[in-house]
Design a protein around this motif. Structure first.
Motif, PDB file in Angstrom:
ATOM      1  N   CYS A  73      22.150  -8.948  63.947  1.00 15.08           N
ATOM      2  CA  CYS A  73      20.976  -8.213  64.405  1.00 15.08           C
ATOM      3  C   CYS A  73      20.325  -7.493  63.218  1.00 15.08           C
ATOM      4  O   CYS A  73      21.001  -6.843  62.426  1.00 15.08           O
ATOM      5  N   ASN A  75      18.282  -5.085  63.522  1.00 10.87           N
ATOM      6  CA  ASN A  75      18.081  -3.702  63.918  1.00 10.87           C
ATOM      7  C   ASN A  75      19.345  -2.863  63.743  1.00 10.87           C
ATOM      8  O   ASN A  75      19.321  -1.810  63.106  1.00 10.87           O
ATOM      9  N   CYS A  76      20.478  -3.338  64.297  1.00 11.20           N
ATOM     10  CA  CYS A  76      21.701  -2.530  64.253  1.00 11.20           C
ATOM     11  C   CYS A  76      22.820  -3.164  63.421  1.00 11.20           C
ATOM     12  O   CYS A  76      23.911  -2.622  63.327  1.00 11.20           O
ATOM     13  N   CYS A  89      20.534  -9.559  70.597  1.00 12.95           N
ATOM     14  CA  CYS A  89      21.666  -8.710  70.244  1.00 12.95           C
ATOM     15  C   CYS A  89      22.296  -8.107  71.510  1.00 12.95           C
ATOM     16  O   CYS A  89      21.595  -7.526  72.335  1.00 12.95           O
ATOM     17  N   ASN A  91      24.160  -5.596  71.638  1.00 11.43           N
ATOM     18  CA  ASN A  91      24.288  -4.157  71.451  1.00 11.43           C
ATOM     19  C   ASN A  91      22.985  -3.419  71.752  1.00 11.43           C
ATOM     20  O   ASN A  91      22.959  -2.460  72.519  1.00 11.43           O
ATOM     21  N   CYS A  92      21.886  -3.882  71.157  1.00 14.65           N
ATOM     22  CA  CYS A  92      20.625  -3.157  71.314  1.00 14.65           C
ATOM     23  C   CYS A  92      19.517  -4.015  71.915  1.00 14.65           C
ATOM     24  O   CYS A  92      18.386  -3.567  72.055  1.00 14.65           O
ATOM     25  N   CYS A  94      17.854  -6.321  70.751  1.00 16.28           N
ATOM     26  CA  CYS A  94      16.803  -6.677  69.816  1.00 16.28           C
ATOM     27  C   CYS A  94      16.799  -8.207  69.649  1.00 16.28           C
ATOM     28  O   CYS A  94      17.837  -8.852  69.703  1.00 16.28           O
TER      29      CYS A  94
HETATM   30 ZN   LIG Z   1      21.283  -4.921  67.629  1.00 10.31          ZN
END
Ligand SMILES: [Zn+2]
Length: 117
Positions: A73, A75-76, A89, A91-92, A94
């Motif tokens: 990702c 982003n994270c 992703c 997790n987020c 994205c």
């Molecule tokens: Zn992410």
């Protein structure tokens, strides 16, 4: 056949490595094929055996490992396995991701054996 040209490129890399191991015998070539690469491991093996027939590569073991598709990702920075080409992703959520593994054919290792005097 697409696989044949891939093998030629691969063998150029092997040649370059072999040049610095002039007194050794090539025993094994390990490659990895990414899920996402569109390469058929079986066709790759066939391409290798037809290329190695009757030359110095005859008898060299050729191993192909499949590598699952994995992305990171943007982003994270989380790395995650990609299923059904869903680049999101976990997790987020994205969708800005980069493929980190599984997108290509790669020469993993080349095994040599010292030549007996
Ligand atoms: Zn992410």
């Amino acid at each position: 056949m697409h696989e044949l040209s891939l093998i030629r490129t691969l063998l150029q890399q092997v040649d370059a490595i072999q040049a610095s191991h002039a007194d050794c015998v090539l025993r094994r070539i390990d490659v990895s094929v990414g899920e996402f690469s569109g390469i058929d491991p079986e066709l790759l093996r066939l391409a290798f055996s037809s290329t190695s027939e009757g030359n110095s590569l005859a008898g060299v073991e050729f191993r192909v490992a499949r590598v699952p598709l994995c992305a990171r990702c943007r982003n994270c920075d989380r790395e995650f396995p990609v299923h059904r080409f869903r680049f999101v992703c976990p997790n987020c959520e994205c969708t800005g991701t980069d493929v980190v593994r599984g997108g290509e054919l790669r020469l993993e290792s080349v095994t040599f054996e010292e030549q007996e005097a």
